[in-house]
Design a protein around this motif. Structure first.
Motif, PDB file in Angstrom:
ATOM      1  N   LYS B 237      -5.643  37.380  30.490  1.00 30.89           N
ATOM      2  CA  LYS B 237      -6.508  36.360  31.097  1.00 30.89           C
ATOM      3  C   LYS B 237      -6.988  35.393  30.023  1.00 30.89           C
ATOM      4  N   MET B 238      -6.174  34.385  29.777  1.00 29.71           N
ATOM      5  CA  MET B 238      -6.420  33.534  28.609  1.00 29.71           C
ATOM      6  C   MET B 238      -7.693  32.691  28.714  1.00 29.71           C
ATOM      7  N   PHE B 239      -8.030  32.207  29.893  1.00 31.62           N
ATOM      8  CA  PHE B 239      -9.227  31.366  30.003  1.00 31.62           C
ATOM      9  C   PHE B 239     -10.489  32.202  29.780  1.00 31.62           C
ATOM     10  N   ASN B 240     -10.535  33.396  30.386  1.00 34.02           N
ATOM     11  CA  ASN B 240     -11.670  34.282  30.145  1.00 34.02           C
ATOM     12  C   ASN B 240     -11.746  34.666  28.671  1.00 34.02           C
ATOM     13  N   LEU B 241     -10.570  34.914  28.103  1.00 34.70           N
ATOM     14  CA  LEU B 241     -10.508  35.320  26.697  1.00 34.70           C
ATOM     15  C   LEU B 241     -11.152  34.263  25.793  1.00 34.70           C
ATOM     16  N   LEU B 242     -10.861  33.001  26.097  1.00 31.52           N
ATOM     17  CA  LEU B 242     -11.407  31.907  25.292  1.00 31.52           C
ATOM     18  C   LEU B 242     -12.940  31.954  25.313  1.00 31.52           C
ATOM     19  N   ASN B 243     -13.500  32.082  26.512  1.00 33.45           N
ATOM     20  CA  ASN B 243     -14.955  32.115  26.630  1.00 33.45           C
ATOM     21  C   ASN B 243     -15.544  33.377  26.005  1.00 33.45           C
ATOM     22  N   ASP B 244     -14.879  34.503  26.220  1.00 25.46           N
ATOM     23  CA  ASP B 244     -15.389  35.759  25.659  1.00 25.46           C
ATOM     24  C   ASP B 244     -15.382  35.718  24.129  1.00 25.46           C
ATOM     25  N   LEU B 245     -14.312  35.178  23.561  1.00 28.51           N
ATOM     26  CA  LEU B 245     -14.249  35.098  22.098  1.00 28.51           C
ATOM     27  C   LEU B 245     -15.310  34.146  21.558  1.00 28.51           C
ATOM     28  N   ARG B 246     -15.563  33.060  22.283  1.00 25.68           N
ATOM     29  CA  ARG B 246     -16.579  32.105  21.826  1.00 25.68           C
ATOM     30  C   ARG B 246     -17.982  32.718  21.896  1.00 25.68           C
ATOM     31  N   ASP B 247     -18.178  33.626  22.851  1.00 23.11           N
ATOM     32  CA  ASP B 247     -19.491  34.269  22.986  1.00 23.11           C
ATOM     33  C   ASP B 247     -19.710  35.345  21.926  1.00 23.11           C
ATOM     34  N   TYR B 248     -18.646  35.804  21.322  1.00 21.84           N
ATOM     35  CA  TYR B 248     -18.768  36.909  20.364  1.00 21.84           C
ATOM     36  C   TYR B 248     -19.610  36.476  19.174  1.00 21.84           C
ATOM     37  N   LYS B 249     -20.526  37.345  18.748  1.00 21.46           N
ATOM     38  CA  LYS B 249     -21.559  36.920  17.798  1.00 21.46           C
ATOM     39  C   LYS B 249     -21.006  36.513  16.429  1.00 21.46           C
ATOM     40  N   LYS B 250     -19.878  37.090  16.026  1.00 24.87           N
ATOM     41  CA  LYS B 250     -19.366  36.772  14.692  1.00 24.87           C
ATOM     42  C   LYS B 250     -18.289  35.682  14.697  1.00 24.87           C
ATOM     43  N   THR B 251     -18.051  35.115  15.859  1.00 29.22           N
ATOM     44  CA  THR B 251     -17.026  34.073  15.944  1.00 29.22           C
ATOM     45  C   THR B 251     -17.521  32.762  15.350  1.00 29.22           C
ATOM     46  N   GLU B 252     -16.686  32.147  14.495  1.00 28.86           N
ATOM     47  CA  GLU B 252     -17.038  30.814  14.046  1.00 28.86           C
ATOM     48  C   GLU B 252     -16.453  29.768  14.993  1.00 28.86           C
ATOM     49  N   SER B 253     -15.145  29.894  15.250  1.00 27.38           N
ATOM     50  CA  SER B 253     -14.555  28.979  16.219  1.00 27.38           C
ATOM     51  C   SER B 253     -13.384  29.646  16.925  1.00 27.38           C
ATOM     52  N   CYS B 254     -13.144  29.192  18.131  1.00 28.30           N
ATOM     53  CA  CYS B 254     -11.997  29.697  18.872  1.00 28.30           C
ATOM     54  C   CYS B 254     -11.439  28.550  19.704  1.00 28.30           C
ATOM     55  N   TYR B 255     -10.150  28.272  19.514  1.00 29.95           N
ATOM     56  CA  TYR B 255      -9.515  27.170  20.236  1.00 29.95           C
ATOM     57  C   TYR B 255      -8.185  27.627  20.831  1.00 29.95           C
ATOM     58  N   ALA B 256      -7.851  27.071  21.973  1.00 30.47           N
ATOM     59  CA  ALA B 256      -6.547  27.329  22.575  1.00 30.47           C
ATOM     60  C   ALA B 256      -5.471  26.676  21.722  1.00 30.47           C
ATOM     61  N   PHE B 257      -4.406  27.413  21.451  1.00 28.44           N
ATOM     62  CA  PHE B 257      -3.272  26.890  20.685  1.00 28.44           C
ATOM     63  C   PHE B 257      -1.996  27.385  21.330  1.00 28.44           C
ATOM     64  N   GLY B 258      -1.494  26.666  22.303  1.00 33.84           N
ATOM     65  CA  GLY B 258      -0.274  27.123  22.957  1.00 33.84           C
ATOM     66  C   GLY B 258      -0.494  28.466  23.613  1.00 33.84           C
ATOM     67  N   GLU B 259       0.382  29.430  23.342  1.00 35.45           N
ATOM     68  CA  GLU B 259       0.285  30.699  24.068  1.00 35.45           C
ATOM     69  C   GLU B 259      -0.797  31.616  23.518  1.00 35.45           C
ATOM     70  N   ASN B 260      -1.400  31.269  22.373  1.00 35.09           N
ATOM     71  CA  ASN B 260      -2.469  32.085  21.804  1.00 35.09           C
ATOM     72  C   ASN B 260      -3.749  31.287  21.662  1.00 35.09           C
TER      73      ASN B 260
END
Lengths: 248, 306
Positions: B237-260
């Motif tokens: 579930k890539m769209f949920n994954l993007l939001n979940d990773l952005r919410d993670y406390k130690k994340t600096e940045s998370c961006y969609a890049f093709g299939e990952n």
């Protein structure tokens, strides 16, 4: 995405210009809430096909149903059920943001109250309070494209058609734009999008690749990569589009 | 001698209400025989720089030289030795393919025949259509004709302003192969593009945004200076994954890049197992996390945020 509800259905849809077959017996279906990537080389027939789908070009033969309406007899109803945005023609630069909202809201058939409430919601969401009464021409390109997409779905259409929406946009804005696409699809709006960025093809639920007027491949990016034994959609595209014979 | 030198170039455009700084104190140089890329989105200032170097626009401040010639004092000499392909198609649409090429050859006091070898490679593909009016050509063909016209007087340096914008991936690839062959003939090339994947095809690049140069170096050196671990993350579930990773406390940045999605972490300690179990909690049962090398686009986005 809801696979039980089909919002675009074409059957051998064809457009000829004299002897030239620009779109040749195109048959496919698109689901509600799906992000559908419509890819192809320059001159492959994408624009021709898209013009038929949005009801501004009459097919030579074949059938199609868009948002529940017939492509021959109900083009006016189709136009009210869809949104459209392109890189070239987006908004009126010499109108303000609010005026553009008013204008397009009216064109899409919303009444005055609906326009005010949908417009306020849009301005809230994009955080454009300070800019709302400024001319659209003064906004940076990235903002224009985000605004233009928001206006294309102001009337909550069943389908939104996006023709190369992210060309020339900076990489961060390009991704914010795709966040908006995902959100719209999540809300049940079908997104029909063309792009030359192959990384964006990966964000689509399914993509079709057109070569010389024919749909050469149609599947999810994952399946296409598997089928063509390719690492990326870029490779898949190059493999298919290289076989193009059409002399542009 | 350097092919191009810019020193502290400033260019502003004034409207009734506001002043826009299109080029903001830009300095860089291009070596002779180099393929140099200006990489940045629309509105970054790329076109203004091209127009200053081709003597079509005066800078407010700073100085610029093309092959040792000053863009103000020696503008006539510069015009003889440069080939320029503007971003907007600027040939005569009501002349045929051949007439356009002949026109540009003639105004530079030469003939198609004299320099044919230089354009042969590109023009051959156009010859079947040489009696067609330029306005009736497709995008890819227009681009090839424009390049032929920019080359027909055998320029010492080529200025190509977004030659591949709006062009499909196949034609883009072909275009860059043509540039490589031109470079092999000793022509210096300054080219601009909004496509980050084309950056790696240049000898050196300048990353440009809002009129300012963020970085100048070889593509490899820029990538080497990313200075952080970067991870490619994938789940069903890539769209949920993007939001979940952005919410993670130690994340600096998370961006969609093709299939990952590309994930980078804040400078504090983190470990991948911890991230994985967080993702599992969020319902991503088969998430994969893989360390990867950053690309130019990752670097561009990192620099944009500084």
């Amino acid at each position: 995405m809801n696979k039980n509800e089909i919002v675009i259905k074409t059957d051998k849809l064809t457009k000829k210009f004299g002897d030239f077959v620009a779109a040749n017996e195109i048959t496919f279906e698109v689901y509600k809430g799906e992000i559908f990537g419509f890819l192809g080389a320059n001159g492959a027939g994408k624009t021709t096909a898209m013009k038929m789908l949005i009801g501004i070009s009459k097919p030579s033969f074949g059938k199609a149903n868009i948002a529940g309406f017939d492509i021959y007899k109900e083009t006016e109803k189709i136009k009210k059920s869809i949104g459209y945005m392109s890189q070239k023609f987006s908004l009126y630069e010499d109108l303000t943001i609010r005026e553009n909202i008013q204008f397009f809201g009216g064109v899409y058939g919303l009444n005055d109250n609906e326009i005010v409430s949908a417009g306020n919601k849009l301005i809230d969401k994009l955080g454009l309070h300070d800019e709302a009464d400024k001319l659209v021409g003064s906004l940076p390109l990235g903002w224009k494209q985000k605004l233009s997409f928001s206006i294309a779905i102001l009337h909550n259409p069943k389908i939104v058609f996006l023709d190369e929406p992210t060309g020339g946009v900076d990489p961060i804005t390009r991704r914010q734009f795709w966040d908006m696409i995902y959100e719209a699809a999540d809300n049940g709006i079908t997104v029909f999008v063309t792009t030359h960025y192959m990384d964006e093809a990966e964000y689509c639920h399914r993509v079709s690749i057109m070569v010389d007027g024919v749909i050469k491949a149609l599947d999810s990016p994952e399946q296409l990569k598997k089928h063509y034994n390719a690492e990326s959609m870029d490779e898949v595209f190059l493999m298919l589009a290289r076989s193009a014979k059409r002399g542009e | 001698m350097k092919a191009v030198v810019l020193e502290n170039i400033v260019k502003t455009y004034k409207t009734k209400k506001s002043t826009v700084t299109a080029v903001d104190d830009v300095s860089f140089s291009v070596e002779e025989g180099e393929l140099f890329g200006l990489i940045g989105p629309d509105g970054a200032g790329k076109t203004s720089i091209f127009r200053i170097l081709t003597t079509l626009l005066l800078a407010d401040k700073g100085s610029a030289k093309v092959l040792g010639l000053d863009v103000v004092d020696d503008y006539k000499k510069i015009r003889d030795i440069v080939g320029y392909m503007p971003g907007k198609f600027s040939l005569y649409t009501d002349l045929t393919v051949e007439e356009n090429l002949e026109f540009f050859a003639t105004i530079f006091n030469t003939t198609i025949k004299e320099n044919y070898d230089l354009v042969a490679d590109i023009y051959k593909q156009l010859e079947p259509f040489k009696t067609r009016r330029a306005g009736k050509l497709s995008g890819g063909m227009k681009q090839k004709l424009a390049l032929s016209c920019a080359l027909i007087h055998k320029p010492k340096i080529l200025f190509l302003d977004e030659p591949t914008t709006g062009v499909d991936p196949v034609s883009r690839k072909e275009f860059w192969e043509m540039l490589k062959r031109l470079k092999a003939q000793g022509i210096s090339i300054l080219v601009s593009t909004p496509y980050m994947d084309e950056a790696k095809l240049c000898d050196r690049i300048a990353l440009i945004q809002n009129g300012k140069i963020m970085k100048i170096d070889t593509p490899q050196n820029i990538v080497n200076q990313f200075g952080k671990n970067l991870y490619a993350v994938h789940s069903e579930k890539m769209f949920n994954l993007l939001n979940d990773l952005r919410d993670y406390k130690k994340t600096e940045s998370c961006y969609a890049f093709g299939e990952n999605h590309h994930l980078s972490m804040k400078d504090e300690e983190y470990n991948l197992d911890e991230i994985k179990s967080y993702l599992e909690e969020k319902g991503h049962r088969r998430a994969t996390i893989k360390k990867i090398d950053p690309g130019i686009e990752d670097c561009f986005m990192q620099l944009m945020k500084k």
